[in-house]
Each structure stands twice: as structure tokens, then as C-alpha cells.
Write an enzyme that holds these catalytic residues in place. Structure first.
Site, PDB file in Angstrom:
ATOM      1  N   GLY A   1       0.804  -1.057   0.084  1.00 61.56           N
ATOM      2  CA  GLY A   1      -0.047   0.087   0.067  1.00 61.56           C
ATOM      3  C   GLY A   1       0.854   1.391  -0.105  1.00 61.56           C
TER       4      GLY A   1
ATOM      5  CG  ASP B   1       8.158  -8.053   3.927  1.00 60.86           C
ATOM      6  OD1 ASP B   1       9.238  -8.731   3.185  1.00 60.86           O
ATOM      7  OD2 ASP B   1       7.575  -7.079   3.429  1.00 60.86           O
TER       8      ASP B   1
END
Length: 625
Positions: free
Chosen positions: A27, A137
């Protein structure tokens, strides 16, 4: 930062957006301003969840879990929600560029700078894992090189995306830093983050990833079956980094194990009389101080493993008489007592290396836990302090006159003041709970939820707590209350409505309530007037455990405080003056600490120490072993 483009929102929830910091696979990250004026980072995720309210709730619940992460070396999560069908997450804004950008512009890290980077990021991972979260991540782009040191960001985002069922491999990891199990589509745990951390350290030290290939499929194949490229890695780093890059997750050390080994023996000093006292800063700050000491962290690791090849890594709390670690013993004082100037402290909050204390006379002060010195006195006197909550930059204090004050911890400025309709007795930085209850004339307490940053109520007031609410605990997206009818209630914090009522079913009124996660399941931990500690499953309502305080129960009834840390509960007992540590998996009394000046009124804990406040106006810091 670029200006907002046409079509981009000028505001998300309570946060005014001032520009865009960047856009990625998950995003867009915006810089914003919170209602109290501080800068925040607002991550608005891509619109993949439209028309699925259940997915929205799952996302919010998973992202809320990130708030449990200790503040040190991580960007604290401040708020989560859904904006026009797009989930968003608000976090502390950290000034600085990413590790990826720094290496690209200034070259690889080396020497003490590399050691400090390794220690700080490992400390962050250990805190993330203790909160029951897997980062998924971890990469150079998710490490910000802030002015106060490296800060890990975006923990909990990948898990939150995965909870919605709409995540893709691109959004749940970066191929060059994925673990083999993640690249192969298998379930991942904390060991996956350790693999990604090691790959990040290879990049930081050499300027190239541990695994490279011309295409993504070839890169994933290399991660799954190839050997890492460790060329250019300092010699002392090769062995521990190679261990972290093992293909088998079970063969990798944990982040906590690495930290324990890196600082073994560095914290101890001897005081007169032969009693060992632990350096306050090393214990509270954890392993970060060792990185500043100058010796290569990985050189220390290799030396200690060579000298003690069969010596097990000590654990913080494991049994009633803990095995002494190389650096400290369970219950040892950490530094000298902190004298609060005669103020009886009934409320306590921690913000990194700071303790904030609030008294019944309205005194509000900030103390440096590493030196014991008064950092700032925010209020000398006034309305009694009834609740405190803090993160790295912000403090919220609640007072008996209904006021909620928001403070900047850096400057000590009172940035906002609101007033609730009744005193707030329980609070986080995003939720406050007030109660109006007079035990002489009221059968039920009048309880209401508030947003402490804005002073606005959330949902209607309620009168369901017979004899008033005794205590409130907070978990991801929920609050848990206990009352005089011996009932626990689970509340949805978005709507301030009850989602489950759990009768405790026995004589023994509820004293205190705390939230924990056991085996991946949310539980309420409670103390009762029949001198028992209990655990209730918040999903099923079933009791998972009930243990007497001692063989003297119920004669040793009465607790003044209860907190949880991981699978451990910590209780303060009026009858004996002890602080007790419990293993919530089996109810074992894991250790007792005594010798406090005055009655214990509040507790707070980090991974390695307990901070104890007493009505004699003292802060007593003790080791957890």
C-alpha cells in the site's frame, strides 16, 4: 516526501495527511499528524478487502496484536482500522532513511556500527516474537536508521494481511530475504524471521544479498536449495550467520538465544560483601548496551560458545529456584532503590528506559531507570492519578476529576486535556474506561469507553457490572472486564459492546484481570478473593487452570497487582508482601521475590526485570533471572 495527489485522502480517521512517503506492494505510506500534534506514519493498504466485513475485523484484530510489542527498537503501533474498505495502520513516525537506502548511498556497515545494528534489530525481533507475532517481511527496507538507533517497522502487517485471506506472496515477503519455508509456501514461525534477519545482516555487511538470481523463480530455488553467498562477511560473523541461514528452521538459533549469548558475562559486577549486583542499564536496556561496549558482538558469541560448548542457554524463569545465569540471579536488585520523594505511587507505566509514576496526591513524574534520577516532574500535586498509559513518545494520564491529559514525553508539554463524564480507571493510549460507582448506594457501576487522544466517547454507557467493574484488561481489539457477580465480559473496542460473558462459576470474587496469549489462544488471567489464580479461554469461555496461591490459601488471600508477560503471570500479595511469578501453562509457582519497602501498589515488567512501586514511595527494580 511528495505532495498528496488528486484522489488521495486528506485525512484518514483522526489523522491529517501531509504527504506521501512512498508506495509499495502492500500500500501507500503517508506522513500524518495526530490530534495531539505529533507526527505519525499512516499505512493505507490496497483496496483488496471490499465487501468483506469479516476480513476487516480479522485484519484489525491481527494488526492490533502488534501493539503488544515492547517499544525498544520498534516503531510502536498507535492505531488500526478500516477507511472506505481499505485497512490502515498508524505507527510512530521515525525520522531517518532505510537500511537499504543507507547501504546503497554510503556503502556497507562495518565495525561497531555493524555490531550495534545487529544487536538493535535482534532486540526488536525478540520483542516481536515475545508478543506472539512473526514479522514475515524482515528486510533492509523495513529497518529505519533513526537518530536514536535502528528501528524495525511493519511487524504484524504481513500476518494481518494473511488473516484476510487476500494476501499474495508479493505482499507477505521479499524473495531475496524469504526463508526456505516461506518461499515454499509452508507455515512460518519466528525461525523464519531469524533467517531473514541473517540475510539482512549479510546485505548490511557486504552490500549484496545472501541469495541472488536473474529471475524470481530462480531466486526462490536458490533460497530453497542453494548456499548463501557470504563473501565479504567479517570472519567472526560467518559461523553464526551461517547457523541462522540453515535450511531447517529447527536448526536455527532464536533471536532471544542469540541475544543471551551476545551479552553473556558482560553485565556482572561485584558490590561490597560479595553479593553480585547487576548493572541497571545492561539489564533494562537488554542487549543494546553490549553493542556500544566496543567488542565485536559476534566475536563474543564465538568465544563463549567455544569455551562453553555444552552450556545451555539460561532461561528467564523456569522453576522455583532458578538456575543462576552468568550475569544475574532471579530476584536480585538491579541498581539501588529509586526514591520518589515520599510520594506513594499507585500507578506506573514504562516507556523504554523511563518509568512514569502517578500518586494519590496527583504528583506525576518521569524517572530514568538506568540512573534512578528524576527526569521531569509533570505535576507536583492535584487530582489523584487514576490511570497511566505510554508509548515511546506519548503519555496519557487520567485523574479522579475525570480529566485525561496527553503529554509529550520528550518535552514534558501537556499537549491536550479532555474530560470524561466519570473518572477513568483503566487505559491504553487508544482506549480509556471510566466508571461511576458508589458502593454504598449503587448496585451497578456505570461504565463507558473513551478515546483518550480525542476525549470522545465510544458507544453508549452501560450498567451491566454488578457491584461495579473490578478490573479491566486490554487485548488486540478487545477489553475484558470482571465484576462483583463473578463474571468476565469480553468487549469489542470498536463498538463498545459485549461479545461474550464468562461466568467464573464459583465462590471467589474477581480481584484483578490481565490479558495473555497461551498456545496461540487469547486468555484472561484472574486473581480471586479465595486466594486463587485462574486462566479462562476467551474464545470458548472454558477455564483452563485454577491454582491456589499456596498451601495456606485462603488465608493468604489479597493481591494488590497482577500483570502478564508472555506465558508468565506476576502477582503482588498483601499477606506476605511477596511478588510471585507463575508459569501459566501449568500453574507452577516459578519464583518469589521479597524485601520491598512498603506495600506493593503497582507492577510493570520488561523481558528481564520487574519494576515494583510501593506505598513507601520507592521504585524497586528486580531481576527476572
Amino acid at each position: 516526501m511528495r505532495p498528496l495527489r488528486p484522489g488521495e485522502p486528506p485525512q484518514i480517521s483522526h489523522y491529517r495527511l501531509t504527504g506521501a512517503l512512498g508506495t509499495g506492494g502492500q500500500g501507500t505510506v503517508y506522513q500524518g499528524v495526530a490530534p495531539d500534534g505529533r507526527k505519525v506514519a499512516v499505512k493505507l493498504l490496497h483496496a483488496r478487502l471490499a465487501d468483506d466485513p469479516r476480513a476487516h475485523r480479522r485484519f484489525v484484530a491481527e494488526a492490533e496484536a502488534a501493539r503488544r510489542v515492547a517499544l525498544f527498537c520498534t516503531a510502536s503501533v498507535l492505531d488500526v482500522g478500516v477507511f472506505h474498505d481499505q485497512p490502515y495502520l498508524v505507527s510512530e513516525f521515525v525520522e531517518g532513511e532505510t537500511l537499504a537506502a543507507l547501504v546503497q548511498t554510503q556503502g556497507p556497515r562495518a565495525g561497531g556500527g555493524l555490531d550495534r545494528l545487529a544487536i538493535a534489530t535482534l532486540t526488536a525481533l525478540a520483542a516481536i516474537h515475545r508478543a506472539g507475532i512473526v514479522h514475515r517481511d524482515f528486510k533492509p527496507g523495513n529497518v529505519l536508521m533513526g537518530r536514536e538507533g535502528p528501528v524495525v517497522i511493519d511487524f504484524g502487517i504481513a500476518k494481518a494481511l494473511d488473516a484476510t485471506g487476500t494476501a499474495t506472496s508479493a505482499s507477505l515477503g521479499t524473495p531475496a530475504y524469504m526463508s526456505p519455508e516461506q518461499a515454499g509456501g509452508q507455515p512460518v514461525g519466528p525461525a523464519s524471521d531469524v533467517f531473514s534477519w541473517a540475510g539482512t545482516m549479510v546485505f548490511a555487511a557486504t552490500g549484496h544479498p545472501a541469495f541472488t538470481a536473474g529471475t524470481v523463480p530462480a531466486l526462490l530455488h536458490s533460497v530453497l536449495s542453494g548456499e548463501p553467498d557470504l563473501r565479504g562477511l567479517p570472519g567472526a560473523w560467518v559461523e553464526p550467520i551461517a547457523a541462522c541461514l540453515a535450511k531447517d528452521p529447527a536448526a536455527r538459533p532464536t533471536a532471544a538465544q542469540l541475544l543471551d549469548r551476545l551479552t553473556g558475562g558482560e553485565a556482572e559486577r561485584t558490590i561490597p560483601g560479595g553479593r553480585r549486583r547487576v548493572n541497571r542499564r545492561v539489564l533494562i536496556l537488554g542487549t543494546a548496551a553490549a553493542a556500544v561496549a566496543g567488542a565485536s558482538a559476534f566475536a563474543v558469541l564465538r568465544t563463549k560458545e567455544t569455551k562453553n560448548p555444552e552450556k545451555p542457554t539460561p532461561t528467564a524463569i523456569s522453576k522455583a529456584t532458578p538456575t543462576p545465569s552468568p550475569t544475574h540471579e532471579f530476584g536480585d536488585p538491579v541498581g539501588e532503590l529509586i526514591d520518589l520523594g515520599g510520594e506513594a505511587t499507585y500507578k506506573l507505566a514504562l516507556s523504554g528506559l523511563l518509568a512514569i509514576t502517578g500518586s494519590s496526591r496527583g504528583a506525576l513524574a518521569i524517572w530514568d531507570l538506568t540512573t534512578g534520577e528524576l527526569r521531569k516532574r509533570l505535576l507536583a500535586k492535584g487530582s489523584p492519578v487514576t490511570a497511566l498509559a505510554a508509548d515511546r513518545t506519548t503519555l496519557a494520564s487520567a485523574h479522579a476529576d475525570g480529566r485525561i491529559r496527553i503529554w509529550d514525553l520528550g518535552t514534558g508539554a501537556n499537549s491536550a486535556t479532555h474530560r470524561a463524564s466519570a473518572p477513568v480507571f483503566w487505559m491504553t493510549l487508544t482506549t480509556a474506561v471510566s466508571q461511576n460507582y458508589d458502593g454504598l448506594k449503587d448496585l451497578y457501576g456505570t461504565v463507558r469507553f473513551w478515546n483518550p487522544l480525542t476525549g470522545k466517547p465510544v458507544g453508549p454507557q452501560n450498567t451491566v457490572h454488578w457491584q461495579g467493574a473490578d478490573d479491566v484488561a486490554f487485548g488486540p481489539g478487545i477489553a475484558v472486564t470482571g465484576d462483583g457477580a463473578e463474571k468476565l465480559r469480553v468487549w469489542d473496542l470498536e463498538t463498545a459492546t459485549v461479545t461474550r460473558t464468562i461466568p467464573t462459576g464459583e465462590i471467589g470474587g474477581i480481584e484483578h484481570v490481565a490479558y495473555a496469549v497461551l498456545g496461540g489462544k487469547p486468555v484472561a488471567v484472574t486473581t480471586h478473593v479465595d486466594a486463587t489464580l485462574r486462566v479462562y479461554d476467551l474464545k470458548t469461555g472454558k477455564r483452563r487452570g485454577r491454582w491456589q496461591f499456596s498451601d495456606r490459601s485462603p488465608d493468604d488471600r489479597g493481591t494488590s497487582a497482577l500483570i502478564t508477560s508472555g506465558s508468565t503471570a506476576i502477582t503482588a500479595h498483601d499477606a506476605s508482601g511477596e511478588v510471585r511469578v507463575w508459569n501459566l501453562r501449568d500453574g507452577q509457582d516459578a519464583g518469589r521475590i521479597t524485601g520491598f519497602q512498603g506495600r506493593v501498589t503497582a507492577l510493570a515488567a520488561t523481558e528481564r526485570v520487574i519494576v515494583v512501586a510501593t506505598d513507601a514511595g520507592k521504585l524497586d527494580i528486580r531481576s527476572l533471572g
